[in-house]
Write a protein that holds these residues in place. Structure first.
Motif, PDB file in Angstrom:
ATOM      1  N   GLY A  78       0.980  -0.968  -1.049  1.00  0.00           N
ATOM      2  CA  GLY A  78      -0.106  -0.246  -0.191  1.00  0.00           C
ATOM      3  C   GLY A  78       1.216   1.479  -0.294  1.00  0.00           C
ATOM      4  O   GLY A  78       1.933   1.462  -0.694  1.00  0.00           O
ATOM      5  N   TRP A  79       0.478   2.291   0.603  1.00  0.00           N
ATOM      6  CA  TRP A  79       1.297   3.105   1.124  1.00  0.00           C
ATOM      7  C   TRP A  79       2.544   3.007   1.910  1.00  0.00           C
ATOM      8  O   TRP A  79       3.084   4.558   2.592  1.00  0.00           O
ATOM      9  CB  TRP A  79       0.262   4.490   1.931  1.00  0.00           C
ATOM     10  CG  TRP A  79      -0.631   4.803   1.512  1.00  0.00           C
ATOM     11  CD1 TRP A  79      -2.009   4.156   1.443  1.00  0.00           C
ATOM     12  CD2 TRP A  79      -1.160   6.051  -0.275  1.00  0.00           C
ATOM     13  NE1 TRP A  79      -2.850   5.274   0.512  1.00  0.00           N
ATOM     14  CE2 TRP A  79      -2.411   6.600   0.558  1.00  0.00           C
ATOM     15  CE3 TRP A  79      -0.013   7.163   0.164  1.00  0.00           C
ATOM     16  CZ2 TRP A  79      -2.579   7.495  -0.496  1.00  0.00           C
ATOM     17  CZ3 TRP A  79      -0.790   8.179  -0.578  1.00  0.00           C
ATOM     18  CH2 TRP A  79      -1.860   7.889  -1.113  1.00  0.00           C
ATOM     19  N   TYR A  80       3.279   1.825   2.338  1.00  0.00           N
ATOM     20  CA  TYR A  80       4.103   1.558   3.175  1.00  0.00           C
ATOM     21  C   TYR A  80       4.943   0.691   2.124  1.00  0.00           C
ATOM     22  O   TYR A  80       5.323   0.247   1.580  1.00  0.00           O
ATOM     23  CB  TYR A  80       2.900   0.794   4.845  1.00  0.00           C
ATOM     24  CG  TYR A  80       2.142   1.328   5.230  1.00  0.00           C
ATOM     25  CD1 TYR A  80       2.403   3.107   5.644  1.00  0.00           C
ATOM     26  CD2 TYR A  80       0.891   0.769   4.998  1.00  0.00           C
ATOM     27  CE1 TYR A  80       0.957   3.576   6.198  1.00  0.00           C
ATOM     28  CE2 TYR A  80       0.002   2.092   5.378  1.00  0.00           C
ATOM     29  CZ  TYR A  80      -0.186   2.670   6.103  1.00  0.00           C
ATOM     30  OH  TYR A  80      -1.198   3.993   6.424  1.00  0.00           O
ATOM     31  N   GLY A  81       6.542   1.223   3.229  1.00  0.00           N
ATOM     32  CA  GLY A  81       7.508   0.796   2.821  1.00  0.00           C
ATOM     33  C   GLY A  81       8.537  -0.077   3.249  1.00  0.00           C
ATOM     34  O   GLY A  81       8.707   1.396   4.776  1.00  0.00           O
ATOM     35  N   ILE A 129       4.464   3.527  29.201  1.00  0.00           N
ATOM     36  CA  ILE A 129       4.886   3.168  28.392  1.00  0.00           C
ATOM     37  C   ILE A 129       4.496   4.189  27.175  1.00  0.00           C
ATOM     38  O   ILE A 129       3.132   4.031  26.252  1.00  0.00           O
ATOM     39  CB  ILE A 129       5.064   1.933  28.095  1.00  0.00           C
ATOM     40  CG1 ILE A 129       4.835   0.779  29.326  1.00  0.00           C
ATOM     41  CG2 ILE A 129       5.537   0.927  26.369  1.00  0.00           C
ATOM     42  CD1 ILE A 129       6.933   1.074  29.379  1.00  0.00           C
ATOM     43  N   THR A 130       5.447   4.692  26.316  1.00  0.00           N
ATOM     44  CA  THR A 130       4.887   4.888  25.436  1.00  0.00           C
ATOM     45  C   THR A 130       4.992   4.354  23.966  1.00  0.00           C
ATOM     46  O   THR A 130       5.773   3.606  23.417  1.00  0.00           O
ATOM     47  CB  THR A 130       5.969   6.286  24.659  1.00  0.00           C
ATOM     48  OG1 THR A 130       6.158   6.953  25.247  1.00  0.00           O
ATOM     49  CG2 THR A 130       5.758   7.280  22.885  1.00  0.00           C
ATOM     50  N   VAL A 131       3.608   4.004  23.283  1.00  0.00           N
ATOM     51  CA  VAL A 131       3.517   3.391  22.041  1.00  0.00           C
ATOM     52  C   VAL A 131       2.959   3.757  20.521  1.00  0.00           C
ATOM     53  O   VAL A 131       2.250   4.768  20.914  1.00  0.00           O
ATOM     54  CB  VAL A 131       2.146   2.067  23.010  1.00  0.00           C
ATOM     55  CG1 VAL A 131       2.235   1.075  21.727  1.00  0.00           C
ATOM     56  CG2 VAL A 131       2.239   1.011  23.711  1.00  0.00           C
ATOM     57  N   LYS A 132       4.046   2.859  19.697  1.00  0.00           N
ATOM     58  CA  LYS A 132       4.313   4.384  18.375  1.00  0.00           C
ATOM     59  C   LYS A 132       2.928   2.869  17.546  1.00  0.00           C
ATOM     60  O   LYS A 132       4.006   2.045  18.138  1.00  0.00           O
ATOM     61  CB  LYS A 132       4.731   4.709  17.951  1.00  0.00           C
ATOM     62  CG  LYS A 132       5.576   6.092  18.827  1.00  0.00           C
ATOM     63  CD  LYS A 132       7.173   6.098  18.576  1.00  0.00           C
ATOM     64  CE  LYS A 132       6.761   7.106  17.683  1.00  0.00           C
ATOM     65  NZ  LYS A 132       8.256   8.018  17.015  1.00  0.00           N
ATOM     66  N   LEU A 133       2.146   2.946  16.957  1.00  0.00           N
ATOM     67  CA  LEU A 133       1.869   2.115  15.719  1.00  0.00           C
ATOM     68  C   LEU A 133       2.371   2.569  14.474  1.00  0.00           C
ATOM     69  O   LEU A 133       1.801   3.713  14.284  1.00  0.00           O
ATOM     70  CB  LEU A 133       0.867   1.912  16.293  1.00  0.00           C
ATOM     71  CG  LEU A 133      -0.457   1.356  17.678  1.00  0.00           C
ATOM     72  CD1 LEU A 133      -1.398   0.937  18.231  1.00  0.00           C
ATOM     73  CD2 LEU A 133       0.984  -0.284  18.423  1.00  0.00           C
ATOM     74  N   PHE A 134       2.537   1.466  13.693  1.00  0.00           N
ATOM     75  CA  PHE A 134       2.846   2.283  12.303  1.00  0.00           C
ATOM     76  C   PHE A 134       1.290   1.097  11.081  1.00  0.00           C
ATOM     77  O   PHE A 134       0.880   0.413  12.007  1.00  0.00           O
ATOM     78  CB  PHE A 134       4.050   1.788  12.254  1.00  0.00           C
ATOM     79  CG  PHE A 134       5.033   2.555  12.487  1.00  0.00           C
ATOM     80  CD1 PHE A 134       5.209   3.698  12.202  1.00  0.00           C
ATOM     81  CD2 PHE A 134       5.367   2.322  13.798  1.00  0.00           C
ATOM     82  CE1 PHE A 134       6.705   4.731  13.031  1.00  0.00           C
ATOM     83  CE2 PHE A 134       6.271   2.858  14.541  1.00  0.00           C
ATOM     84  CZ  PHE A 134       6.259   4.658  14.068  1.00  0.00           C
ATOM     85  N   ALA A 135       1.239   1.646   9.863  1.00  0.00           N
ATOM     86  CA  ALA A 135       0.844   2.122   9.387  1.00  0.00           C
ATOM     87  C   ALA A 135      -0.919   1.097  10.155  1.00  0.00           C
ATOM     88  O   ALA A 135      -1.732   1.981  10.363  1.00  0.00           O
ATOM     89  CB  ALA A 135       1.273   0.719   8.523  1.00  0.00           C
TER      90      ALA A 135
END
Lengths: 275, 74
Positions: A194-197, B3-9
């Motif tokens: 998608g928009w991610y890589g 806890i700092t949680v970072k989620l992606f996509a």
């Protein structure tokens, strides 16, 4: 034609240190050698093929000669592999090995560099080899219409200085990373969804990426739900080519063992270390 | 601990981009992933403070946990 005779020919036909394609072809015909050999002699004698004029302030003659004498294997010739192979050839990498079992299909038209109406149904690796001859005729491209298999790794990847991962499954990528580790070849990973890589590089002999890819075996990527647009493969392939060129030129590399994650939807970029 | 949680996509869908969560001392990465109701197959890369970590890694107060989904296309 002997190297000394070629040197005299270049001296006579150069303009500002540059050799035109027409002059190189003339030397090729007169000398009975290939364009690849003529341009090797030109670079070694200090003359730059005019094709690389705009590389001149970025790459030294020695760099350009190093690229000309390098070989890169591009494993997978779809979205990433097509863009990657083209950029490597335009940079002046002298030999490419393109590996892919598939032929172009209509659903490849939205993103794959060499998928055109007229190439539909034709083997991707072969089409790329033919098209690249028309982009950089001094790059020697060998096409292998087959899936990458461990049993063929030494034969296919042996001549390569760097291996570019443009595959589309975790299982195949894990095998390729392990093969590169065993053969002592740097491995340049890229993947899209998608928009991610993401992009990462594994140094020769290390298997840090291989271990992580192996842990992902059997997982299905988000690309299976999201598909892939035109810009994500081009973007990630650019990172892979920049990384590959850096490795070939022996630049100290800060990128080893790091994974770079690119979100083109929110234009955010993150990195972390696998080590 | 915090806890700092970072989620992606795709992991942001129905969750968040970044948040500070409270957890009991000694909580593991796996327990955090369970709290976030992320299916095991959807967490491919896990970084704690920018370094690769596995599911058993015990978190400490102030850590940043980043979770990336599997990306496999070419």
């Amino acid at each position: 034609m002997e190297r000394d005779t070629l040197r005299e020919f270049f001296e006579l036909h150069q303009s500002g240190g540059l050799i035109s394609l027409a002059a190189a072809e003339q030397a090729m015909m007169a000398g009975g050698c290939s364009l690849h050999e003529v341009e090797d002699a030109a670079l070694a004698a200090g003359y730059l093929p005019r094709r690389y004029e705009r590389n001149r302030n970025l790459l030294s003659l020695e760099d350009q000669l190093k690229l000309h004498r390098s070989c890169v294997a591009v494993v997978g010739c779809g979205g990433l592999g097509g863009h990657g192979a083209e950029m490597l050839a335009r940079c002046g990498v002298g030999r490419l090995i393109c590996i892919d079992p598939d032929s172009f299909a209509e659903h490849n038209l939205n993103r794959q560099r060499f998928c055109t109406i007229s190439s539909l149904g034709l083997p991707k690796a072969q089409v790329i080899a033919e098209e690249l001859r028309n982009i950089n005729p001094s790059t020697l491209v060998s096409a292998h219409v087959e899936a990458f298999r461990l049993s063929r790794a030494a034969e296919l990847l042996g001549p390569a200085d760097v291996v570019v991962d443009a595959l589309d499954s975790f299982d195949a990528r894990a095998e390729l990373a392990a093969a590169c580790s065993a053969l002592g070849r740097p491995f340049v990973h890229g993947a899209i969804g998608g928009w991610y890589g993401q992009f990462a590089m594994q140094a020769a002999g290390s298997n840090s990426l291989g271990q992580w890819l192996s842990a992902c075996r059997g997982k299905s990527g988000i690309d299976e739900q999201l598909g892939n647009p035109s810009f994500t493969p081009a973007f990630i392939a650019s990172l892979q080519v920049a990384g590959t060129i850096r490795i070939l030129l022996g630049k100290d590399d800060m990128a080893w063992g790091n994974v770079f994650f690119c979100d083109l939807r929110q234009m955010s970029f993150d990195a972390g270390s696998l080590g | 601990m915090k806890i700092t949680v970072k989620l992606f996509a795709t992991l942001r869908t129905d969750r968040f981009e970044q948040d500070v969560l409270h957890a009991e001392s000694g909580t593991s990465v796996q327990q955090m992933i369970d709290m976030l109701t992320i299916p095991p197959d959807e967490a491919a890369i896990i970084f704690v403070n920018g370094r690769h970590a596995d599911l058993r890694t015990a978190l400490s107060d102030g850590d940043t946990l980043s979770i990336f989904p599997p990306i496999g296309g070419g």
